[in-house]
Design an enzyme around this catalytic site. Sequence first.
Site, PDB file in Angstrom:
ATOM      1  N   HIS A 149      82.767  -7.042  45.107  1.00 52.36           N
ATOM      2  CA  HIS A 149      83.819  -6.688  45.785  1.00 52.36           C
ATOM      3  C   HIS A 149      83.413  -6.813  47.410  1.00 52.36           C
ATOM      4  CE1 HIS A 149      85.280  -4.371  42.454  1.00 52.36           C
ATOM      5  NE2 HIS A 149      86.166  -5.514  42.390  1.00 52.36           N
ATOM      6  N   GLU A 152      82.146  -3.856  49.721  1.00 49.24           N
ATOM      7  CA  GLU A 152      81.025  -2.808  49.338  1.00 49.24           C
ATOM      8  C   GLU A 152      79.583  -3.321  49.976  1.00 49.24           C
ATOM      9  OE1 GLU A 152      82.025  -2.671  45.163  1.00 49.24           O
ATOM     10  OE2 GLU A 152      83.759  -2.039  45.658  1.00 49.24           O
ATOM     11  N   ARG A 207      88.785  -6.679  49.854  1.00 48.52           N
ATOM     12  CA  ARG A 207      88.171  -6.442  48.466  1.00 48.52           C
ATOM     13  C   ARG A 207      87.950  -7.645  47.651  1.00 48.52           C
ATOM     14  NH1 ARG A 207      87.819  -2.362  44.134  1.00 48.52           N
ATOM     15  NH2 ARG A 207      88.841  -3.442  42.074  1.00 48.52           N
ATOM     16  N   HIS A 277      77.896  -2.118  42.999  1.00 47.87           N
ATOM     17  CA  HIS A 277      79.320  -1.759  43.671  1.00 47.87           C
ATOM     18  C   HIS A 277      78.938  -0.280  44.495  1.00 47.87           C
ATOM     19  CE1 HIS A 277      82.244  -4.223  41.208  1.00 47.87           C
ATOM     20  NE2 HIS A 277      81.268  -4.320  40.705  1.00 47.87           N
ATOM     21  N   GLU A 351      77.727   2.355  40.990  1.00 43.35           N
ATOM     22  CA  GLU A 351      78.584   2.679  42.330  1.00 43.35           C
ATOM     23  C   GLU A 351      77.658   3.281  43.337  1.00 43.35           C
ATOM     24  OE1 GLU A 351      81.835   1.761  42.677  1.00 43.35           O
ATOM     25  OE2 GLU A 351      82.511   1.362  40.689  1.00 43.35           O
TER      26      GLU A 351
HETATM   27  O1  0X9 Z   1      87.103  -0.922  39.679  1.00 41.31           O
HETATM   28  C1  0X9 Z   1      86.098  -1.793  39.662  1.00 41.31           C
HETATM   29  O2  0X9 Z   1      85.915  -2.775  39.573  1.00 41.31           O
HETATM   30  C2  0X9 Z   1      84.694  -0.927  39.864  1.00 41.31           C
HETATM   31  N1  0X9 Z   1      84.866   0.164  40.921  1.00 41.31           N
HETATM   32  S1  0X9 Z   1      85.031  -0.295  42.594  1.00 41.31           S
HETATM   33  O3  0X9 Z   1      85.645   0.922  43.105  1.00 41.31           O
HETATM   34  N2  0X9 Z   1      83.692  -0.601  43.018  1.00 41.31           N
HETATM   35  O4  0X9 Z   1      86.267  -1.161  42.532  1.00 41.31           O
HETATM   36  C3  0X9 Z   1      84.108  -0.457  38.739  1.00 41.31           C
HETATM   37  C4  0X9 Z   1      83.916  -1.367  37.413  1.00 41.31           C
HETATM   38  C5  0X9 Z   1      83.472  -0.826  36.328  1.00 41.31           C
HETATM   39  N3  0X9 Z   1      83.601  -1.481  35.161  1.00 41.31           N
HETATM   40  C6  0X9 Z   1      83.247  -1.123  33.702  1.00 41.31           C
HETATM   41  N4  0X9 Z   1      82.711   0.093  33.514  1.00 41.31           N
HETATM   42  N5  0X9 Z   1      83.624  -2.003  32.829  1.00 41.31           N
HETATM   43 ZN    ZN Z   2      83.419  -2.675  43.347  1.00 39.68          ZN
END
Ligand code: 0X9
Ligand code: ZN
Length: 416
Positions: A149, A152, A207, A277, A351
């Site tokens: 992303h 980030e 993003r 992330h 994260e």
């Molecule tokens: O939503 C996302 O893609 C990620 N969070 S963000 O705020 N950085 O965009 C998290 C993805 C986590 N994915 C899995 N656990 N599969």
């Molecule tokens: Zn992300």
Amino acid sequence: MYLLSFFYYLLYYLTLQLDLWKPLYLEDITSNSIVLVRIPFTALQSVKEELVHCSLSFDVLLDNITHVMGSAEKGRLRRKRSITDYDYTKYHSMEDIYNWINLMSEKHSDLLTQHYLGATYESRPMHYLKISQPSSNPKKIIWMDCGIHAREWIAPAFCQWFVKEIVQNHQKDARIKKILKNLDLYVLPVLNIDGYIYSWTTDRLWRKSRSSHQNGTCFGVDLNRNFNIKWCNLGSSKNCSDNSYCGMSPVSEPETKAVVDLVEKIKSDMICYLTIHSYSQYILTAYGYSRELPKSYNETIKVAQMAASELKKKHGTAYKVGSFANLLYEASGTSQDWVHDLGIDFSYTIELRDNGTYKFILPEDQIQPTCEETMAAVLTIIEYVNDKYFPNRAPTNAPMLYPAVLLLSTVVKLLV
Ligand code: 0X9
Ligand code: ZN
Ligand code: ZN
């Protein structure tokens, strides 16, 4: 405006081999100015096409200058800065990061090699770094990517910090020494390069990637919704103007395709996948696509807990651990779930900071503490998988034998 963006295009197209003669620095190019640049013969045709495309007029001044000049690389070498003054506590432009990748792999060629992964939608090269100590033992692979992303920024900063820490400490730190005996570390510092650049030049909160959709009416795919795992189900959108747009089809984007092609090749040796992330301060395990928990959950969550508690010891930062769907929201088509369901249990999304104060705009004075604590977490995970897959090669087992042996000989003595 077109002029400058054209030269940025050129810079990436040539992987930083742009030999600018006048002015000396990209930043000094203004509209209506004259620019002198040397183009390698192999790139000439596409550069000409791009000039026409951007409606920039040009003239060929010296054809085939190798006659005129001894080393065509002089210009490039002159501008190369030393890697020793690279500031890891600042955010860096993609130009800096490309340069950093080159300099690091040159300076630490004993340990670090640069590999081509593919090209982005806007034709920029993607490189990953392979950290590998020569060995005759068969090794396993840890993969880490940063910057899926664009906004980030702390994620690419961490990937760079991680590589720096490993190369600086591979001879002194016992844990890193142990890990490198058994494991090769593959690091992709910026996965979404086009988006990252766009977040620097145009929209800090961008993003997605930068692919064009519906005749250029909307841009970008959420690359973390584009993987071939429950593609475009929960938590992703079919509308290309949405931030969670999953793309035209699974792996439709060149960036995800590049990652998938390599992971497919190395998956039988890959034992851990980390994707970095921000923000929220979470260590997440599978799944994102469902609230169901994978079979491996008990063990992977235990390791996540260990990592979070090591992290907290550094600066007191509290992280939550859990499966993504249960902790946050459901999201299908993520890299983490795709890798997990290939059979790689230790697949984590981390994260990083913060918790909501600055969100994606984490101030630079938090880069160092964030990277220090994240390093502790990531090394905890890597050490765990190392010891799990290489129990006999873990040197920490050796001293454990001594008390038993000593005890035995004492007993023997007593009996005599
Ligand atoms: O939503 C996302 O893609 C990620 N969070 S963000 O705020 N950085 O965009 C998290 C993805 C986590 N994915 C899995 N656990 N599969
Ligand atoms: Zn992300
Ligand atoms: Zn070295």
